[in-house]
Design an enzyme around this catalytic site. Structure first.
Site, PDB file in Angstrom:
ATOM      1  N   LYS A 163      36.489  -8.882 -38.296  1.00 13.52           N
ATOM      2  CA  LYS A 163      37.798  -9.158 -37.732  1.00 13.52           C
ATOM      3  C   LYS A 163      37.855 -10.499 -37.013  1.00 13.52           C
ATOM      4  O   LYS A 163      38.888 -11.072 -36.848  1.00 13.52           O
ATOM      5  CB  LYS A 163      38.250  -8.015 -36.820  1.00 13.52           C
ATOM      6  CG  LYS A 163      37.213  -7.467 -35.885  1.00 13.52           C
ATOM      7  CD  LYS A 163      37.718  -6.172 -35.258  1.00 13.52           C
ATOM      8  CE  LYS A 163      36.547  -5.420 -34.629  1.00 13.52           C
ATOM      9  NZ  LYS A 163      36.869  -4.088 -34.233  1.00 13.52           N
ATOM     10  N   ARG A 164      36.712 -10.988 -36.588  1.00 16.57           N
ATOM     11  CA  ARG A 164      36.745 -12.258 -35.858  1.00 16.57           C
ATOM     12  C   ARG A 164      36.686 -13.463 -36.791  1.00 16.57           C
ATOM     13  O   ARG A 164      36.748 -14.580 -36.353  1.00 16.57           O
ATOM     14  CB  ARG A 164      35.592 -12.318 -34.864  1.00 16.57           C
ATOM     15  CG  ARG A 164      35.859 -11.509 -33.613  1.00 16.57           C
ATOM     16  CD  ARG A 164      34.665 -11.439 -32.698  1.00 16.57           C
ATOM     17  NE  ARG A 164      34.582 -10.127 -32.094  1.00 16.57           N
ATOM     18  CZ  ARG A 164      33.935  -9.101 -32.629  1.00 16.57           C
ATOM     19  NH1 ARG A 164      33.297  -9.228 -33.767  1.00 16.57           N
ATOM     20  NH2 ARG A 164      33.923  -7.928 -32.019  1.00 16.57           N
TER      21      ARG A 164
END
Ligand code: GLU
Length: 280
Positions: free
Chosen positions: A242-243
């Site tokens: 997600k990052r």
């Protein structure tokens, strides 16, 4: 006799939006439960105080519905703090936890071994006298714990029988400085309380299951089977994270993409998978 129902769960942390890898994980867990005539649970793991964004839980529900999934939602972790405290108190009273005041930087500097969870805690505080009132985290004394449990095994439905090797991660934190629990203790207790029979998650959490198996034994909890699925990879062969700016499910949904079609593609494995981090 009827065979026991398969109960799986998807347990996202609302500290960032869901992406394709999460969708895959949720679909795998959903389908394993449905194919076994069982139950698929959603548990919001919202105890990451500083990073947790409660409003994301509702976005997650919309994302899962958009993919065409149906679930039963169980209480979020923030509603279960008393059960974590009780378990931690029990482990403390049995001398299985010790307080630690080391910072991440101190540990990184002092640690000589890197384990599956990062630098292995070198045990600096194990024999230190820490004055009461000082902010501390509590670590499991893994050597002591394993002396109590003896050798353990657990079963991954893909990788087979595993000899429990919790020592590799060392004295992990079970109670954080800023929260009454860490992921390891909370997830282990919750899976037992929720009646999860098949802990389904990505292979990047394979090593955590060694730790969870020890906690189950210490706390007398039922032992599930695990299913660590392969991870979806991005175009460079890295785990979708997600990052790393991978498009979120919410972005795709709001852009008008067909969620059911995306779910069908994920089921057909039309995206690269492979990495089996942590799995031998
Ligand atoms: N909450 C964890 C995460 O979002 C997943 C924990 C688990 O599946 O055991 O990474």
């Amino acid at each position: 006799m009827p065979s026991p129902l398969t109960v799986t769960r998807f347990a996202p942390s609302p500290n960032g939006p869901l992406h394709l890898g999460h969708a895959y994980s949720a679909i795998v867990a959903h389908d394993l439960a449905r194919n076994g005539g069982g139950r698929f649970l959603l548990r919001i793991e919202d105890i990451d105080g500083t990073r947790s964004r409660p409003e994301l839980a509702e976005v997650f529900r919309e994302d899962l519905a958009w993919l065409g999934l149906e679930w039963e939602e169980v209480p979020a972790q923030s509603q279960r703090l008393a059960s974590y405290e009780a378990a931690a108190d029990e482990l403390k009273s049995r001398g299985l936890l010790y307080p630690c005041r080391c910072t991440r930087a101190e540990i990184a500097e002092a640690a000589v071994i890197t384990g599956p969870e990062g630098p292995v805690y070198p045990g600096t505080c194990k024999h230190r006298n820490i004055p009461q009132g000082e902010p501390v985290q509590w670590r499991i004394d893994m050597e002591h714990a394993l002396a109590e449990t003896g050798p353990l095994e657990w079963v991954d439905s893909l990788a087979g029988v595993q000899q429990c090797e919790a020592m590799a991660a060392g004295d992990v934190v079970l109670v954080r400085k800023e929260a009454p629990v860490s992921y390891h203790l909370a997830a282990t207790i919750d899976d037992a309380v929720d009646g999860v029979t098949l802990v389904t998650r990505g292979a990047d959490l394979f090593a955590a299951s060694h730790i969870h198996r020890v906690l189950q034994e210490l706390l007398g909890l039922p032992v599930p089977t695990w299913h660590h699925h392969d991870l979806l990879l991005d175009e460079t062969g890295q785990k979708l994270a997600k990052r790393k700016n991978s498009p979120s499910l919410a972005d795709r949904r709001l852009a008008g993409e067909d969620g059911a079609a995306l779910a069908a593609q994920l089921r057909a494995q039309n995206f690269p998978t492979g990495i089996s981090l942590g799995r031998p």
